[in-house]
Motif scaffolding. Structure first.
Motif, mmCIF file in Angstrom:
data_model
loop_
_atom_site.group_PDB
_atom_site.id
_atom_site.type_symbol
_atom_site.label_atom_id
_atom_site.label_comp_id
_atom_site.label_asym_id
_atom_site.label_seq_id
_atom_site.Cartn_x
_atom_site.Cartn_y
_atom_site.Cartn_z
ATOM 1 N N SER A 94 0.829 -1.208 0.000
ATOM 2 C CA SER A 94 0.000 0.000 0.000
ATOM 3 C C SER A 94 0.861 1.254 0.000
ATOM 4 O O SER A 94 0.513 2.253 -0.644
ATOM 5 C CB SER A 94 -0.924 -0.007 1.222
ATOM 6 N N GLU A 95 1.991 1.215 0.713
ATOM 7 C CA GLU A 95 2.892 2.372 0.729
ATOM 8 C C GLU A 95 3.500 2.613 -0.643
ATOM 9 O O GLU A 95 3.682 3.770 -1.066
ATOM 10 C CB GLU A 95 3.980 2.155 1.777
ATOM 11 N N PHE A 96 3.798 1.529 -1.347
ATOM 12 C CA PHE A 96 4.318 1.665 -2.714
ATOM 13 C C PHE A 96 3.251 2.256 -3.622
ATOM 14 O O PHE A 96 3.528 3.143 -4.435
ATOM 15 C CB PHE A 96 4.777 0.295 -3.217
ATOM 16 N N ARG A 97 2.024 1.775 -3.472
ATOM 17 C CA ARG A 97 0.924 2.314 -4.268
ATOM 18 C C ARG A 97 0.732 3.798 -3.980
ATOM 19 O O ARG A 97 0.527 4.600 -4.903
ATOM 20 C CB ARG A 97 -0.363 1.554 -3.968
ATOM 21 N N PHE A 98 0.796 4.169 -2.714
ATOM 22 C CA PHE A 98 0.639 5.573 -2.343
ATOM 23 C C PHE A 98 1.710 6.432 -3.012
ATOM 24 O O PHE A 98 1.422 7.512 -3.542
ATOM 25 C CB PHE A 98 0.711 5.723 -0.824
ATOM 26 N N ALA A 99 2.957 5.948 -2.984
ATOM 27 C CA ALA A 99 4.054 6.702 -3.597
ATOM 28 C C ALA A 99 3.815 6.890 -5.096
ATOM 29 O O ALA A 99 4.044 7.982 -5.642
ATOM 30 C CB ALA A 99 5.378 5.978 -3.358
ATOM 31 N N LEU A 100 3.341 5.831 -5.776
ATOM 32 C CA LEU A 100 3.065 5.918 -7.212
ATOM 33 C C LEU A 100 1.955 6.928 -7.497
ATOM 34 O O LEU A 100 2.083 7.781 -8.383
ATOM 35 C CB LEU A 100 2.656 4.552 -7.752
ATOM 36 N N GLU A 101 0.848 6.822 -6.744
ATOM 37 C CA GLU A 101 -0.287 7.715 -6.993
ATOM 38 C C GLU A 101 0.061 9.163 -6.642
ATOM 39 O O GLU A 101 -0.406 10.096 -7.307
ATOM 40 C CB GLU A 101 -1.504 7.256 -6.195
ATOM 41 N N TYR A 102 0.850 9.348 -5.595
ATOM 42 C CA TYR A 102 1.226 10.696 -5.169
ATOM 43 C C TYR A 102 2.022 11.399 -6.267
ATOM 44 O O TYR A 102 1.759 12.556 -6.602
ATOM 45 C CB TYR A 102 2.051 10.593 -3.885
ATOM 46 N N GLN A 103 2.988 10.669 -6.841
ATOM 47 C CA GLN A 103 3.790 11.254 -7.918
ATOM 48 C C GLN A 103 2.958 11.428 -9.180
ATOM 49 O O GLN A 103 3.076 12.442 -9.885
ATOM 50 C CB GLN A 103 5.007 10.375 -8.203
ATOM 51 N N ALA A 104 2.113 10.437 -9.472
ATOM 52 C CA ALA A 104 1.276 10.527 -10.668
ATOM 53 C C ALA A 104 0.363 11.742 -10.600
ATOM 54 O O ALA A 104 0.140 12.431 -11.608
ATOM 55 C CB ALA A 104 0.445 9.254 -10.828
ATOM 56 N N LEU A 105 -0.172 12.005 -9.420
ATOM 57 C CA LEU A 105 -1.062 13.150 -9.257
ATOM 58 C C LEU A 105 -0.360 14.462 -9.602
ATOM 59 O O LEU A 105 -0.926 15.318 -10.297
ATOM 60 C CB LEU A 105 -1.573 13.215 -7.820
ATOM 61 N N SER A 106 0.868 14.610 -9.131
ATOM 62 C CA SER A 106 1.600 15.856 -9.383
ATOM 63 C C SER A 106 1.845 16.081 -10.867
ATOM 64 O O SER A 106 2.045 17.220 -11.305
ATOM 65 C CB SER A 106 2.937 15.848 -8.622
ATOM 66 N N LEU A 107 1.828 14.995 -11.648
ATOM 67 C CA LEU A 107 1.977 15.110 -13.099
ATOM 68 C C LEU A 107 0.631 15.254 -13.794
ATOM 69 O O LEU A 107 0.498 16.013 -14.764
ATOM 70 C CB LEU A 107 2.711 13.876 -13.647
#
Length: 224
Positions: A94-107
């Motif tokens: 879940s932490e890995f997923r959060f990191a992916l979505e967090y960065q994706a959002l900024s883009l």
């Protein structure tokens, strides 16, 4: 000592890295590669089979072997084995997923198209009106995927798709369990509204706050 088929794998990899071959390009025939690398055609076929399993090649009977980029299945296999062999926890995934979505959002706030935003809004309306939980879950997942897709970063997209497959396999019915507590329902719904609004309004902070709230629900479930 390097095995013969490894010479084939290394050769193709180097050719790709050097820009000699790109997506869609056809490799030399097995005979040509065997002569060029001074290995047997059996070794060439073994090397090609490994590259195909990795997702680097597409082998088309009667036509030849072509460079491709279908690495999603390879990532799914690797992540699944990591989870099983290394004892990766649900929280780590879940932490890995959060990191992916967090960065994706900024883009995605900068790169999302009108069509992608409209599709997000469509799935939000379906999420709000659907009567069956399995239908709501489908639209929930689609919203998150669209946010990642809107980043237009293929590395993020492929990793997210692979990670979603692993989570679906091992962390089943997470949404249902979170929503057993009725007071979580509207809060979780609001995080999705805010996430879409953030992309539409190009508001990174709003989106980050929505993701933070969303993953609090997940972490609370995992820690319970």
């Amino acid at each position: 000592m390097e095995k013969s088929y490894e010479k084939v794998v290394d050769f193709v990899q180097k050719q790709i890295l050097d820009g000699v071959y790109g997506t869609g390009d056809k490799l030399p025939s097995e005979r040509e590669m065997a002569l060029q690398l001074n290995v047997s055609r059996t070794s060439v076929r073994e090397g090609i089979r490994i590259l195909e399993q990795m997702g680097a090649l597409s082998c088309q009977q009667g036509s030849g072997n072509y460079i491709t980029g279908n690495f999603e299945n390879t990532l799914i296999r690797v992540m699944t084995l990591m989870f099983a062999v290394e004892g990766t926890s649900y929280r780590e995934i879940s932490e890995f997923r959060f990191a992916l979505e967090y960065q994706a959002l900024s883009l995605s706030v900068h790169h999302a198209t009108e069509e992608q935003i409209e599709e997000m809004e469509y799935h939000m309306s379906m999420l709000e009106t659907a009567q069956e939980e399995n239908v709501r879950s489908k639209h929930d997942k689609r919203i998150h995927y669209l946010v990642v897709e809107a980043s237009h970063n293929n590395y993020l997209i492929v990793n997210f798709l692979a990670l979603t497959q692993v989570m679906d396999r091992y962390v089943k019915d997470m949404r249902v369990r979170i929503l057993k507590d009725e007071k979580n329902r509207e809060g979780l719904m609001q995080t999705h509204r805010d996430l879409i609004k953030a992309v539409k309004d190009k508001n990174v902070q709003l989106g980050q706050e929505a993701l933070n709230r969303h993953f609090v629900y997940i972490y609370n479930y995992l820690d319970s």
